[in-house]
Design an enzyme around this catalytic site. Structure first.
Site, mmCIF file in Angstrom:
data_model
loop_
_atom_site.group_PDB
_atom_site.id
_atom_site.type_symbol
_atom_site.label_atom_id
_atom_site.label_comp_id
_atom_site.label_asym_id
_atom_site.label_seq_id
_atom_site.Cartn_x
_atom_site.Cartn_y
_atom_site.Cartn_z
ATOM 1 N N VAL A 229 34.470 -16.203 -8.836
ATOM 2 C CA VAL A 229 34.361 -17.240 -9.856
ATOM 3 C C VAL A 229 35.730 -17.556 -10.448
ATOM 4 C CG1 VAL A 229 33.369 -17.746 -12.125
ATOM 5 C CG2 VAL A 229 31.941 -16.748 -10.343
ATOM 6 N N LYS B 17 21.447 -20.188 -16.636
ATOM 7 C CA LYS B 17 22.006 -19.537 -15.450
ATOM 8 C C LYS B 17 21.010 -18.532 -14.846
ATOM 9 C CE LYS B 17 24.737 -17.878 -12.458
ATOM 10 N NZ LYS B 17 25.270 -18.582 -11.313
ATOM 11 N N PHE C 219 16.060 -23.760 -0.087
ATOM 12 C CA PHE C 219 15.722 -22.372 -0.438
ATOM 13 C C PHE C 219 14.285 -22.020 -0.102
ATOM 14 C CE2 PHE C 219 19.286 -20.129 -2.379
ATOM 15 C CZ PHE C 219 20.227 -21.115 -2.159
ATOM 16 N N LEU C 220 13.825 -22.563 1.009
ATOM 17 C CA LEU C 220 12.493 -22.224 1.521
ATOM 18 C C LEU C 220 12.630 -21.612 2.907
ATOM 19 C CD1 LEU C 220 9.817 -25.006 0.786
ATOM 20 C CD2 LEU C 220 9.958 -22.679 -0.125
ATOM 21 N N HIS C 221 13.786 -20.993 3.190
ATOM 22 C CA HIS C 221 13.975 -20.394 4.516
ATOM 23 C C HIS C 221 13.596 -18.926 4.472
ATOM 24 C CE1 HIS C 221 15.974 -24.058 5.629
ATOM 25 N NE2 HIS C 221 16.739 -23.942 4.564
ATOM 26 N N GLY D 285 13.279 -15.001 5.731
ATOM 27 C CA GLY D 285 14.274 -14.146 6.370
ATOM 28 C C GLY D 285 14.051 -12.692 6.013
ATOM 29 N N GLY E 146 20.168 -11.324 -0.446
ATOM 30 C CA GLY E 146 21.157 -10.319 -0.846
ATOM 31 C C GLY E 146 22.253 -10.994 -1.640
ATOM 32 N N CYS F 186 24.616 -11.885 -6.520
ATOM 33 C CA CYS F 186 24.009 -12.589 -7.661
ATOM 34 C C CYS F 186 22.505 -12.391 -7.791
ATOM 35 C CB CYS F 186 24.327 -14.078 -7.560
ATOM 36 S SG CYS F 186 26.089 -14.371 -7.448
ATOM 37 N N ARG G 289 27.667 -7.264 -0.121
ATOM 38 C CA ARG G 289 26.994 -6.686 -1.283
ATOM 39 C C ARG G 289 25.490 -6.980 -1.227
ATOM 40 N NH1 ARG G 289 30.750 -8.851 -6.063
ATOM 41 N NH2 ARG G 289 31.162 -10.480 -4.534
HETATM 42 C C1 UGA Z 1 23.701 -17.892 -5.617
HETATM 43 C C2 UGA Z 1 23.259 -19.287 -6.100
HETATM 44 O O1 UGA Z 1 22.788 -20.051 -5.004
HETATM 45 C C3 UGA Z 1 24.416 -20.025 -6.772
HETATM 46 O O2 UGA Z 1 23.974 -21.266 -7.284
HETATM 47 C C4 UGA Z 1 24.948 -19.153 -7.917
HETATM 48 O O3 UGA Z 1 26.052 -19.748 -8.573
HETATM 49 C C5 UGA Z 1 25.379 -17.806 -7.362
HETATM 50 O O4 UGA Z 1 24.238 -17.172 -6.738
HETATM 51 C C6 UGA Z 1 25.897 -16.980 -8.526
HETATM 52 O O5 UGA Z 1 25.109 -16.687 -9.429
HETATM 53 O O6 UGA Z 1 27.097 -16.734 -8.600
HETATM 54 P P1 UGA Z 1 25.056 -16.968 -3.484
HETATM 55 O O7 UGA Z 1 24.583 -15.611 -3.917
HETATM 56 O O8 UGA Z 1 26.498 -17.155 -3.183
HETATM 57 O O9 UGA Z 1 24.690 -18.071 -4.608
HETATM 58 O O10 UGA Z 1 24.276 -17.349 -2.160
HETATM 59 P P2 UGA Z 1 22.969 -18.189 -1.769
HETATM 60 O O11 UGA Z 1 23.357 -19.246 -0.838
HETATM 61 O O12 UGA Z 1 22.209 -18.593 -2.960
HETATM 62 O O13 UGA Z 1 22.145 -17.085 -0.944
HETATM 63 C C7 UGA Z 1 21.658 -15.895 -1.575
HETATM 64 C C8 UGA Z 1 20.774 -15.127 -0.626
HETATM 65 O O14 UGA Z 1 19.529 -15.801 -0.435
HETATM 66 C C9 UGA Z 1 21.352 -14.926 0.782
HETATM 67 O O15 UGA Z 1 21.080 -13.619 1.211
HETATM 68 C C10 UGA Z 1 20.605 -15.941 1.626
HETATM 69 O O16 UGA Z 1 20.507 -15.583 2.981
HETATM 70 C C11 UGA Z 1 19.243 -15.913 0.952
HETATM 71 N N1 UGA Z 1 18.451 -17.140 1.184
HETATM 72 C C12 UGA Z 1 18.872 -18.327 0.695
HETATM 73 C C13 UGA Z 1 17.243 -17.046 1.871
HETATM 74 O O17 UGA Z 1 16.821 -15.960 2.323
HETATM 75 N N2 UGA Z 1 16.510 -18.186 2.051
HETATM 76 C C14 UGA Z 1 16.911 -19.388 1.574
HETATM 77 O O18 UGA Z 1 16.171 -20.370 1.770
HETATM 78 C C15 UGA Z 1 18.119 -19.462 0.891
#
Ligand code: UGA
Length: 437
Positions: free
Chosen positions: A12, A207, A252-254, A256, A260, A263, A331
């Protein structure tokens, strides 16, 4: 043009500092880690983040972005001080605020005229008040306004997310602070990005509410995917149709192996802990956390079934270690839980990830690492895909089959073609797309 300090050079802080210098301000990023500052000054970027190096270099060359280990002096010269230090999860689920509190004290000691003190780190609701109290306790006459300005960037897309956010939230009590923050984000204002002005507590809550909702969405679709396997439905068709309803959206409907990263796991625990603290539990979030934990274990059970219920003496190729593509971050990655369980169950793990292997080695020094997916799968008895890197999406199934001892694969990211796997004669499984007999 404002003079701005970013305290903390993690995701950040570094992306935020570089992004705000791109908006035309004079930014100095500071850190207590002197060595990190030296590396940054030498042009090295300590994290893998697409586009960040170019953005940093450009703004350093323009004279707008600086790095320093002299925190006090930098604060004294600034109009606005952003707090962007880590808030790791403590043993009780609550966020550990010791770094934030230490920074608040340092800011208090260096308040030499009106400043805005602005938190970008994700901090539990009520922390803003605590930061103000700390600053006032060290400097009762200090002139400042406090702002909560949560960051919504995603790793792997951080630069784009920062420069083109869906919204900017500014939580503060005074018009003066709203106006000054408006100047910081002026280029976005011109682009018609919604800029929402709220109370400090509301901004803090936004947030957590946003991250917890996205986590909930993922856990929900993971459970739907699991049920699809029993009833013979295809979760991809289900999500495609669900997503066409604008109220739901396909993002965010995938399904898996479970979410992780630094965040979602931390923030859901912290929000659940806040709910418990106030006697207002968030049962949906508590359930989402449990679902996510069991989803990771479920992947091992699935692979075990494919392997004839035994890993003993078998070689398992693990493709993808990062918690998501375009990052070297491991992480809370599903890979951590899954690899650990595979090793416990007697498997020999052969791992490959395009960029996250060095970080993974810190946690698993004893598994074998390979420089390509081809080398990792050579003579393996089974394979599991855990990150949807593009190079795995396009892997040649015939080549994969020829390299492996047995053509057995668990595709936890649903990136391989079912038809392709069937026609190559793979024994395979995925998440929510294949009937479990
Ligand atoms: C997340 C949020 O998306 C950001 O908006 C936020 O700013 C950030 O946390 C934070 O609080 O700093 P991030 O952790 O970088 O971002 O990654 P994401 O793209 O959100 O993915 C998080 C996890 O969810 C990953 O393991 C990803 O594979 C999983 N995921 C995501 C799924 O299993 N399915 C989905 O449909 C989307």
């Amino acid at each position: 043009m404002k003079k701005i300090t970013f305290i903390g050079t993690g995701y950040v802080g570094l992306v935020g500092g570089a992004g705000i210098s791109e908006f035309g301000h004079q930014v100095t990023c500071v850190d207590i880690d002197q060595e990190k500052i030296e590396r940054l000054n030498a042009g090295e970027i300590p994290i893998y983040e697409p586009g960040l190096k170019t953005l940093v270099k450009k703004n350093v060359n323009k004279g707008r972005l600086h790095f320093s280990a002299n925190i006090s002096k930098t604060i004294q010269k600034s109009d606005i001080v952003f707090i962007a230090v880590g808030t790791p999860q403590g043993s009780n689920g609550e966020a550990n605020l010791s770094a934030v509190e230490a920074v608040a004290k340092t800011i208090g000691e260096n308040l030499n005229g009106y400043k805005i003190v602005c938190t970008k780190s994700t901090v539990p609701i009520g922390t803003g008040k605590r930061i103000e109290e700390i600053i006032r306790s060290v400097n009762p006459m200090g002139d400042f306004d406090y702002v909560s300005n949560p960051e919504f960037l995603r790793e792997g897309a951080a630069v784009k997310d920062f420069l083109h956010p869906d919204r900017v939230v500014i939580g503060t009590r005074t018009q003066k602070a709203i106006d000054l923050m408006g100047e910081v984000y002026r280029p976005l204002y011109i682009n018609e990005t919604p800029i929402l002005s709220t109370s400090v507590e509301t901004a803090e809550m936004i947030k957590y509410a946003a991250n917890a909702f996205l986590s909930l969405k993922i856990s929900y679709i993971n459970e739907i995917a699991n049920l699809c396997e029993f009833v013979g439905a295809d979760v991809h068709d289900v999500t495609r149709a669900m997503g066409l309803d604008g109220r739901i959206s396909s993002k965010f409907l995938h399904p898996g192996p479970g979410y992780g990263g630094s965040c979602f796991p931390k923030d859901t625990h912290a929000l659940a802990a806040t709910g418990q603290k106030y006697g207002s539990p968030l049962r949906t979030i508590e359930a989402a956390i449990k679902t996510n934990e069991s989803q990771k274990v479920r992947m091992v059970e699935k692979l075990s079934r494919l392997m004839g219920d035994s890993f003993n003496g078998k070689t398992i190729a693990v493709l993808g270690l990062a918690f998501k593509p375009q990052t070297d971050d491991v992480r809370e990655a599903a890979s951590r839980v899954i690899v650990s369980r595979l090793v416990e169950l007697g498997a020999s793990v052969h791992a490959y990830d395009p960029i996250a292997m060095d970080n993974f080695k810190n946690h698993f020094p004893n598994i074998k690492y390979f420089d390509s997916w081809q080398d990792a799968v050579k003579s393996a008895d089974g394979c599991i895909i855990l990150t949807e890197w593009n190079e795995f999406r396009g892997l040649d199934l015939n080549e994969l089959k020829d390299l492996m001892r047995f053509p057995v694969i668990l595709d936890t990211k649903n990136i391989l073609s079912i038809q392709g796997l069937e026609s190559c004669g793979f024994t395979f499984d995925n998440v929510g797309r294949k009937l479990h007999q």
